[in-house]
Design an enzyme around this catalytic site. Sequence first.
Site, PDB file in Angstrom:
ATOM      1  N   VAL A  55       0.889  -1.132  -0.111  1.00 37.69           N
ATOM      2  CA  VAL A  55       0.069   0.079   0.204  1.00 37.69           C
ATOM      3  C   VAL A  55       0.819   1.308  -0.085  1.00 37.69           C
ATOM      4  CG1 VAL A  55      -1.670   1.438   1.180  1.00 37.69           C
ATOM      5  CG2 VAL A  55      -2.008  -1.159   1.163  1.00 37.69           C
ATOM      6  N   CYS A  56       1.915   1.251   0.667  1.00 37.41           N
ATOM      7  CA  CYS A  56       2.753   2.381   0.753  1.00 37.41           C
ATOM      8  C   CYS A  56       3.547   2.710  -0.382  1.00 37.41           C
ATOM      9  CB  CYS A  56       4.025   2.352   2.059  1.00 37.41           C
ATOM     10  SG  CYS A  56       3.156   1.867   3.512  1.00 37.41           S
ATOM     11  N   THR A  57       3.744   1.700  -1.341  1.00 36.21           N
ATOM     12  CA  THR A  57       4.469   1.946  -2.441  1.00 36.21           C
ATOM     13  C   THR A  57       3.438   2.542  -3.293  1.00 36.21           C
ATOM     14  OG1 THR A  57       5.827  -0.097  -2.279  1.00 36.21           O
ATOM     15  CG2 THR A  57       5.248   0.678  -4.462  1.00 36.21           C
TER      16      THR A  57
END
Length: 223
Positions: A55-57
């Site tokens: 998700v952070c990517t």
Amino acid sequence: MSEAKAELEKQQTVRIGDIAPNFSAKTTKGDISLHEYLGDSWGVLFSHPADFTPVCTTELGRVAQLKSEWAKRNVKPIGYSVNSLESHGNWIKDINETQNCVVDYPLIDGSDKSVALRYGMLDPDEVDKAGMPLTVRSVFVIDPNKKVRMILTYPAATGRNFDEILRVIDSLQMTSYKKLATPADWKKGDSAVILPNVSNEEAEKLFPGYTTVKPYLRTTTKY
């Protein structure tokens, strides 16, 4: 008391209206002091749980893709997690590759967790392999006077909608200088509402031809 709980209890609180706590840090774009770095710009300080996570990517890629939108609004985004500078640098390569972008905004070395503790960013439910808290998905919008104007916190499993953050900045930048507020679901160009403490006479001067729905609900598109 466990080490993790003790760390969580060290956290301080930042509220809307506070002056954003200043800090100096190493970043992927060199050493910065927050207040000096922002200068007369707005800032978006946002944290993510961990590098090399799915998700952070997508989130950090989206921030990079929105470079021109931040620039239009005189906004400088700054990313943060409790990972090291080396980790950030290696991860950026993956972000650029998978999200078709260029991450050229700073990511802060958060390995000492000092910024996370000062801004209350640690998540009691998301921990690393050692059982220590990771950072939540926090967002702090900071104005040119270094005042915190908006705070959002998302759960680890939910990626942020950065279009919404841009929408809030549009509202803040307009309502900071005009006697208006923005209604539900407002987007730039939509009708805004005139503040209740503005008399009808003043409203006519400031927003000629405004619409009265109710005495307390007056709208205008002339801003």
